[in-house]
Design a protein around this motif. Structure first.
Motif, PDB file in Angstrom:
ATOM      1  N   ASP A   2      21.201  -2.841 -23.568  1.00 42.65           N
ATOM      2  CA  ASP A   2      20.752  -2.737 -22.187  1.00 42.65           C
ATOM      3  C   ASP A   2      21.683  -3.496 -21.251  1.00 42.65           C
ATOM      4  N   TYR A   5      24.953  -1.577 -20.771  1.00 40.36           N
ATOM      5  CA  TYR A   5      24.740  -0.430 -19.893  1.00 40.36           C
ATOM      6  C   TYR A   5      24.588  -0.888 -18.450  1.00 40.36           C
ATOM      7  N   ARG A   6      23.841  -1.958 -18.244  1.00 44.12           N
ATOM      8  CA  ARG A   6      23.628  -2.465 -16.898  1.00 44.12           C
ATOM      9  C   ARG A   6      24.977  -2.811 -16.241  1.00 44.12           C
ATOM     10  N   ARG A   9      27.102   0.429 -15.510  1.00 39.71           N
ATOM     11  CA  ARG A   9      26.476   1.178 -14.416  1.00 39.71           C
ATOM     12  C   ARG A   9      26.659   0.456 -13.082  1.00 39.71           C
ATOM     13  N   ASP A 262      28.102   7.152 -19.710  1.00 39.86           N
ATOM     14  CA  ASP A 262      27.297   8.038 -20.547  1.00 39.86           C
ATOM     15  C   ASP A 262      27.334   7.602 -22.012  1.00 39.86           C
ATOM     16  N   GLY A 265      25.062   4.748 -22.052  1.00 33.76           N
ATOM     17  CA  GLY A 265      23.739   5.195 -21.641  1.00 33.76           C
ATOM     18  C   GLY A 265      23.001   5.934 -22.731  1.00 33.76           C
ATOM     19  N   VAL A 268      20.669   3.860 -24.833  1.00 38.69           N
ATOM     20  CA  VAL A 268      19.549   3.212 -24.154  1.00 38.69           C
ATOM     21  C   VAL A 268      18.434   4.232 -23.973  1.00 38.69           C
ATOM     22  N   ASP A 272      14.307   3.246 -19.967  1.00 34.58           N
ATOM     23  CA  ASP A 272      15.017   2.006 -19.642  1.00 34.58           C
ATOM     24  C   ASP A 272      16.245   2.297 -18.770  1.00 34.58           C
ATOM     25  N   ARG A 273      16.922   3.394 -19.092  1.00 39.81           N
ATOM     26  CA  ARG A 273      18.101   3.754 -18.300  1.00 39.81           C
ATOM     27  C   ARG A 273      17.708   4.053 -16.856  1.00 39.81           C
ATOM     28  N   SER A 274      16.634   4.784 -16.660  1.00 38.35           N
ATOM     29  CA  SER A 274      16.167   5.104 -15.309  1.00 38.35           C
ATOM     30  C   SER A 274      15.781   3.838 -14.552  1.00 38.35           C
ATOM     31  N   ASP A 277      18.968   1.984 -13.590  1.00 34.07           N
ATOM     32  CA  ASP A 277      19.636   2.704 -12.500  1.00 34.07           C
ATOM     33  C   ASP A 277      18.975   2.405 -11.160  1.00 34.07           C
TER      34      ASP A 277
END
Length: 319
Positions: A2, A5-6, A9, A262, A265, A268, A272-274, A277
């Motif tokens: 996570d 990804y954070r 992003r 991606d 992402g 994840v 959690d991705r949404s 974001d």
């Protein structure tokens, strides 16, 4: 997963917002977008501690953000406001935040390698267990100052990690047309362990960076990581106007076929991705508002901060 990804992003959306501010005229002079290379900054900086040091490049927003800089103050810096990381005086290519170990972006190709090596050596002499990372592009491997940094780091077993972001181009020149031999060969010639990693995969970069950082922290000296990555956008936003054609449509499509946002992402859960974001969008909305509502520096202070001693240069009337 996570956290990686954070970071990728955040960098992606920050850069997209910054490009919008270039187009609106709020960022003057343009930027060098980091779009497509987010995995390198995210993976490497995730291997570092809060007291570790990085030096960056003209394409450095991702590195500064991944090390923990406040996006609001970074955007304020890009828009030339007094609330910026450097009071609006560093701008895109010279952003620094010593409090979190960002010893500056540097517009001189390859120059930051010597700064990182010197900073790591100084901390080593003080007995402080600090690791420094120098980010640079493939165009820097032919610069003498970087090779000198390799030599010194290897001789003195300096705790520094050299990270080459090989995106295939030095501005518009292909690596194959500019680099004799191999990029990793530059480092191994000095006895520095060198590896090549998939620079579009944040976890692959993190794994390699952890090994290099652990080696440096154990006193075993420098390492070199070549990250094979892709620049999705222009070398500089000036290209949006002049439409340089050094990359064809097929190549651009292939470059964008593997997106680090991606890639990470996909690891994840969708919910959690949404959530991440949405949190990032809200944070960047606030960052843009903060930057644009902040004041510009007073022209009277233009000559301030030129000397570390605090001395001011002579004014025109003082002879």
């Amino acid at each position: 997963m996570d956290s990686l990804y954070r970071t990728v992003r955040l960098i992606r959306r920050f850069e997209e917002r910054a490009v919008e501010l270039v187009r609106s005229g709020d960022i003057v002079g343009g930027i060098h977008p980091y779009l497509g290379q987010e995995a390198v900054a995210a993976g490497v900086c995730a291997a570092l501690g809060p007291d570790d040091i990085i030096t960056s490049t003209h394409r450095g927003h991702g590195h500064v953000l991944a090390k923990g800089a406040d996006p609001a103050r970074m955007l304020a810096e890009l828009t030339g406001r007094v609330t910026g990381l450097n009071q609006g005086r560093g701008g895109s290519m010279h952003a620094a935040d010593f409090g979190i170990g960002v010893f500056g972006a540097n517009a001189i190709v390859g120059a930051a390698g010597a700064i990182a090596t010197g900073a790591a050596w100084a901390r080593q002499r003080l007995g402080t267990p600090t690791v420094a990372v120098s980010f640079f592009g493939d165009g820097a491997v032919n610069e003498g100052v970087l090779l000198e940094a390799f030599n010194l780091a290897a001789l003195w077993r300096v705790p520094v990690v050299f990270v080459c972001e090989n995106n295939g181009y030095a501005t518009t020149m292909r690596v194959a047309d500019a680099v004799a031999g191999s990029i990793t060969g530059r480092a191994t010639a000095f006895g520095i362990p060198a590896s090549t990693v998939d620079g579009q995969d944040p976890e692959a970069v993190l794994a390699e960076a952890r090994t290099a950082v652990a080696r440096a922290r154990a006193g075993d000296g420098p390492s070199f990581i070549e990250c094979l990555t892709r620049r999705f956008d222009a070398h500089h936003t000036f290209e949006h106007k002049v439409r340089l054609r050094y990359r064809g449509d097929d190549e651009l499509a292939e470059i964008r076929s593997r997106d680090p946002v991606d890639v990470q992402g996909a690891r994840v859960p969708a919910a959690d991705r949404s959530r991440v974001d949405a949190e990032i969008e809200a944070r960047l909305d606030a960052a843009v508002a903060f930057a644009l509502e902040s004041p510009f520096p007073d022209p009277v202070t233009a000559l301030d901060h030129l000397y570390a001693s605090g001395l001011s240069p002579r004014r025109g009337s003082e002879v």
